[in-house]
Write an enzyme that holds these catalytic residues in place. Structure first.
Site, mmCIF file in Angstrom:
data_model
loop_
_atom_site.group_PDB
_atom_site.id
_atom_site.type_symbol
_atom_site.label_atom_id
_atom_site.label_comp_id
_atom_site.label_asym_id
_atom_site.label_seq_id
_atom_site.Cartn_x
_atom_site.Cartn_y
_atom_site.Cartn_z
ATOM 1 N N ASP A 479 0.842 -1.094 -0.181
ATOM 2 C CA ASP A 479 0.337 -0.145 0.045
ATOM 3 C C ASP A 479 1.100 1.520 0.310
ATOM 4 O O ASP A 479 1.853 1.141 0.303
ATOM 5 C CB ASP A 479 -0.502 -0.077 1.595
ATOM 6 C CG ASP A 479 -2.060 0.539 0.863
ATOM 7 O OD1 ASP A 479 -2.730 1.660 -0.209
ATOM 8 O OD2 ASP A 479 -3.209 0.669 1.839
ATOM 9 N N ASP A 549 -11.077 2.243 -2.919
ATOM 10 C CA ASP A 549 -10.973 1.645 -1.405
ATOM 11 C C ASP A 549 -12.519 1.457 -1.494
ATOM 12 O O ASP A 549 -12.848 0.710 -0.372
ATOM 13 C CB ASP A 549 -10.616 2.855 -0.570
ATOM 14 C CG ASP A 549 -8.560 2.427 -0.472
ATOM 15 O OD1 ASP A 549 -8.791 1.318 -0.789
ATOM 16 O OD2 ASP A 549 -8.648 3.418 -0.217
#
Length: 730
Positions: A479, A549
Site C-alpha cells: 500500500d 477503496d
C-alpha cells in the site's frame, strides 16, 4: 512485421500485423511524421507529407527552403525556439542559460527484439522474433547531446512502444528540463479526447471532449500517477464508438508525476504527447551521462474503443506482467480490514479464516495493524516487526493456524511510508522526504520515506524480506497512502534537488525488482488508497492492483468499466464488502455485490463470522461459480456491452479464446414503473457456433446472440443484477 527504411525517400515504415506508422527524414535532418493508422503497403507514403509556405509568423529554419517552417511541420520529436512555437518534446538548458537546441538525424539501427530499459519497467519480449526495434539517433552538433529515439513494433499485439535515451557526448554539463517519451503530430483535429479522471474512491471515470484550438491535457504533480488522473489518453475519430471507428491510445509505463495532452495549433493539426511531467523537474546531465525516459505504449485500432482495449489487455497480460502468476489463476481471498480495522487478535483472525474455509475461500489476508504499536493510523509505519500485544505468539503462529485450515496467508505492508510516531523516525528523522527549515506536512498522519537514498532502500528491502522469510506467506498487499509534498532529499546537492521525485521512482522500482525477484512464489498486489497508482509501471512488478477503496457495487460499475479501457481484468482486485457500504452508505444485495465483484480478482472484505445460514449458502454458490468462470474472467477476451456512464444499465462479458464459452454480467441500478422491454446484444462470439444458456432449453446461434440479442432481464427493486453463462454446443 517489418521496419523498412527506403534509402531513396528516407522514409521509415513500421508495420505490425494490422498497423502502419511512418515518418520521413528531411534533407535538413528533421524527422517528419507521415502516417499512423491501419496497415498500408506504403508505396507512396512520402507523397503524403505536405510542405507549404506559411505566413511570416511561421519562420523558416532554412533560408534556402522558404516553404519549410517547423511551426507547421508534423514532427516526431520536436524542440522549441527554433521556429516551432508549439509544445516541445524536450528542452535543455545550456551553461550560458539558453534553451535553444536542435536535434537532427545522425544515424539509425534496426534490429530484432527489444532491449530492457535501464532502471525502468517496460513491455518485454520472450523471443526476438516477436518484435523489431528502430533506434533513431538525433544529435545537436553544438553541444554534442544525442537523443536515441526507440521504436519497437510488436507483430501479434498491434502495439508500438516509444522511449528516448539522452546521451551527453559533449564536454559541457546540461540541464534536462523536459524529456517526454513520445510526441506525434496529426494533420487534423477531428478527434474527441478520452481521459480517465476522478478522485479517491471514484477512480478512472470516462470523460470525453471534442478537441478545441489550444492545449488540453491531464497531469499529475503528486509524485504518483494518482487517483485524479491516469497516465493515458485516447483520440477518437469522428463518430467512433465502442465497436467502430479509429482510436489512438497512448499509455505511460511510469508510476510518478506525468503529463499527457493534445495541442491543436492555428492550422488545426494536433500534437499528441505523453511523458514525465516537466513541472518542477530538472536533471543534471554531466558530460558522458545518460538519461532514460519511461516507455510510452501506443495502440491504434480501427475497431473502436473495444478493439483498442483488447490490444492493451493482451499485451499487458502477457508482455508487461511477469513472474509465475502471470499465467496462473488468482486465489479467492478474504481480507479482514473492514471486518476488524485495527481491533483484532489471533483468535478473531483464525475465526474469520475458518469461516472462509467453510465457504470455499482459498486465502486469508491480514491487513493493517499487525506491526509496531499500530492501534490506529497515527503510529508505527516503518517499524516492521510484529506487535506481540495483538499476536503474542508472533506471526509464525498465526500463519500456521491459517495454513492448518489448508488456506494460504497474505499480509499488508506500507513500506514507502514512515510515521513521525515510530522508532524508525526517532532514529532517522532525515530519512523522509523534506526540505530543511520547512514544515513536514503529513497526510494520514504519515510522511514519505526518501527512496532516492540507498540506505533507506536497503533498510526496506531487509525488513520486508525478514518478515516474508519468517513464515510461509504467499501474498502481499503493498500500500501507499499519501502523495508527495516538500519534495527534497537530505543527501542530494542543491543542483539536483529537482531530481528527487524521479530518483524516488527509480529507487522504488529497484526495491520492487529486488523483493519480487527474491520471493517469486508470492503474489504481490499494489495499492495506493485503492487505485491511486493503477498504472503499467506498477503492473510490471505486481500483476494486480486494488482497483479502489470504494467497494460499493454500484460505484464499482463505473470504476471497473473505466479501468477496463486500458487495463486487463486480471489486474483488478474486486471484493464483496459489508452493507451499508463503508464508503457511500448504500445497501445492495449480496447477489449484486457478488456479481459485480466476479468481474475481477474475486474476494471478500467483511466479517464472515456474522453471516446468516442463508448468506453462507449464497456465498458458497458465488465462490463455486467464480472457480468455474475464473479462467474465463482473468484470461478471456473482455467486451463492454452497456456503459454506466450513458444509462441506467451496465453490462459486460467475457469470451474464451476459442469462442466456446461466454460469461455475461448485467446490472440495473434504479427501477421505474412500466419498464421498457429491451434486448441485450452480445459480442465476441463465433457467429457459426450454437450456444446453450445455462438453465434454459434449446440453443442460440452465435449470430443470433450478437445481432438480435437476448431479452434484457426485468427486475423488481433497485440495484438488481443477473449473470448468464453460454457454452458452445459441441
Amino acid at each position: 512485421m517489418a521496419i523498412i527504411f527506403d534509402q531513396e525517400t528516407r522514409v521509415f515504415h513500421l508495420q505490425s500485423k494490422n498497423t502502419s506508422y511512418a515518418f520521413q527524414i528531411l534533407k535538413q535532418g528533421y524527422p517528419a511524421h507521415i502516417y499512423w493508422g491501419k496497415k498500408v503497403r506504403g508505396l507512396q507514403l512520402n507523397r503524403l507529407l505536405q510542405i507549404k509556405e506559411r505566413a511570416s509568423f511561421s519562420p523558416n529554419p532554412d533560408q534556402n527552403q522558404l516553404d519549410l517552417s517547423l511551426d507547421a511541420l508534423p514532427q516526431e520529436y520536436p524542440s522549441y525556439g527554433a521556429t516551432d512555437f508549439r509544445s516541445p518534446a524536450y528542452q535543455v538548458k545550456l551553461p550560458n542559460g539558453s534553451t535553444i537546441l536542435e536535434l537532427t538525424y545522425h544515424s539509425h539501427e534496426i534490429y530484432s527484439g527489444k532491449k530492457k530499459l535501464d532502471g525502468l519497467p517496460a513491455v518485454y519480449v520472450e523471443s526476438d522474433s516477436e518484435a523489431q526495434t528502430l533506434e533513431l539517433t538525433l544529435k545537436d552538433d553544438l553541444t554534442g547531446l544525442e537523443a536515441v529515439l526507440s521504436y519497437t513494433v510488436f507483430e501479434e499485439h498491434d502495439a508500438i512502444t516509444r522511449s528516448v535515451k539522452f546521451i551527453n557526448n559533449g564536454e559541457m554539463t546540461l540541464d534536462l528540463q523536459r524529456a517526454l517519451s513520445m510526441s506525434v503530430d496529426f494533420v487534423h483535429d477531428r478527434f474527441e479526447m478520452l481521459q480517465l479522471s476522478g478522485a479517491w474512491a471514484r477512480e478512472r471515470y470516462v470523460h470525453k471532449r471534442k478537441l478545441e484550438p489550444g492545449m488540453q491535457s491531464v497531469e499529475s504533480r503528486r509524485g504518483s500517477s494518482s487517483h485524479m488522473q491516469n497516465p493515458f489518453l485516447a483520440l477518437l475519430s469522428e463518430g467512433a464508438t465502442e465497436d467502430h471507428g479509429d482510436v489512438y491510445g497512448v499509455n505511460l509505463v511510469y508510476s510518478g508525476s506525468f503529463i499527457a495532452g493534445v495541442e491543436v495549433d492555428q492550422y488545426h493539426s494536433s500534437r499528441l504527447f505523453i511523458g514525465i511531467n516537466p513541472f518542477d523537474f530538472n536533471w543534471k546531465l554531466e558530460a558522458g551521462a545518460q538519461f532514460q525516459t519511461p516507455e510510452a505504449v501506443m495502440v491504434f485500432s480501427p475497431d473502436g474503443l473495444g478493439g483498442m482495449s483488447r490490444i492493451y489487455h493482451e499485451l499487458y497480460r502477457t508482455r508487461l506482467v511477469r513472474g509465475e502468476f502471470r499465467d496462473k489463476t488468482r486465489p479467492i481471498l478474504v481480507n479482514n480490514w473492514e471486518a476488524t480495522y485495527f481491533n483484532f487478535n489471533a483468535d478473531k483472525i483464525e475465526a474469520i479464516a475458518t469461516a472462509g474455509k467453510e465457504l470455499g475461500i482459498e486465502m486469508f489476508v491480514l491487513d493493517d495493524g499487525w506491526f509496531g504499536k499500530r492501534n490506529n493510523d497515527t503510529t508505527s509505519l516503518g517499524d516492521w516487526f510484529v506487535d506481540k500485544n495483538k499476536l503474542p505468539n508472533g506471526l509464525e503462529d498465526l500463519v500456521a493456524r491459517v495454513k492448518r485450515l489448508d488456506m494460504q496467508f497474505g499480509l499488508w505492508f506500507e513500506p514507502e511510508m514512515i510515521s513521525p510516531e515510530s522508532e524508525l523516525y526517532k532514529a532517522h528523522p532525515d530519512w523522509c522526504l523534506h526540505v530543511e527549515g520547512r514544515r513536514r506536512s503529513q497526510g494520514r498522519n504519515q510522511l514519505i520515506l526518501d527512496f532516492s537514498r540507498q540506505d533507506v532502500r536497503d533498510y526496506i528491502v531487509k525488513t520486508v524480506s525478514d518478515i516474508l522469510s519468517s513464515a510461509p506467506i504467499t501474498y502481499v498487499k503493498w500500500d501507499m497512502n499519501r502523495n508527495m509534498t516538500e519534495i527534497g532529499s537530505a543527501l542530494l546537492p542543491a543542483d539536483r534537488q529537482r531530481e528527487t521525485a524521479h530518483r524516488y521512482m527509480l529507487g522504488l522500482y529497484e526495491v520492487l525488482e529486488t523483493i519480487t525477484s527474491s520471493f517469486p512464489h508470492i503474489l504481490f498486489e499494489s495499492c495506493s488508497g485503492g487505485g491511486g497508482r493503477f498504472d503499467p509501471g506498477m503492473l510490471y512488478y505486481m500483476p494486480q492492483t486494488w482497483t479502489s477503496d470504494n467497494t460499493d457495487a454500484v460505484s464499482r460499475l463505473k470504476i471497473q468499466y473505466g479501468t477496463s479501457i486500458v487495463y486487463p481484468i486480471s489486474t483488478m482486485g474486486a471484493h464483496v464488502s459489508a452493507i451499508p457500504n463503508h464508503q457511500v452508505g448504500r445497501k445492495t444485495s449480496l447477489e449484486t455485490r457478488g456479481n459485480v465483484a466476479l468481474s475481477g480478482n474475486f474476494g471478500y472484505e467483511l466479517d464472515l463470522t456474522v453471516f446468516t445460514e442463508e448468506e453462507k449458502e449464497a456465498v458458497k454458490k458465488q465462490v463455486e461459480l467464480y472457480k468455474e468462470v475464473r479462467p474465463l474472467v482473468q484470461f478471456g477476451d473482455f467486451y463492454r456491452l452497456l456503459s454506466p456512464f450513458e444509462g441506467n444499465e451496465t453490462a459486460w462479458m467475457f469470451v474464451s479464446k476459442d469462442k466456446s464459452e461466454a460469461f455475461v454480467v448485467y446490472v440495473s441500478v434504479l427501477q421505474e414503473a412500466n419498464q421498457k422491454l429491451d434486448r441485450l446484444r452480445l459480442k465476441g462470439l463465433d457467429p457459426n457456433f450454437d450456444y446453450v444458456l445455462g438453465g434454459e432449453e434449446g440453443a442460440f446461434g452465435g449470430d443470433e446472440l450478437m445481432n438480435a440479442g437476448i431479452q434484457a432481464p426485468l427486475f423488481h427493486g433497485d440495484y438488481s443484477s443477473k449473470v448468464f453463462r453460454f457454452r458452445a454446443v459441441k
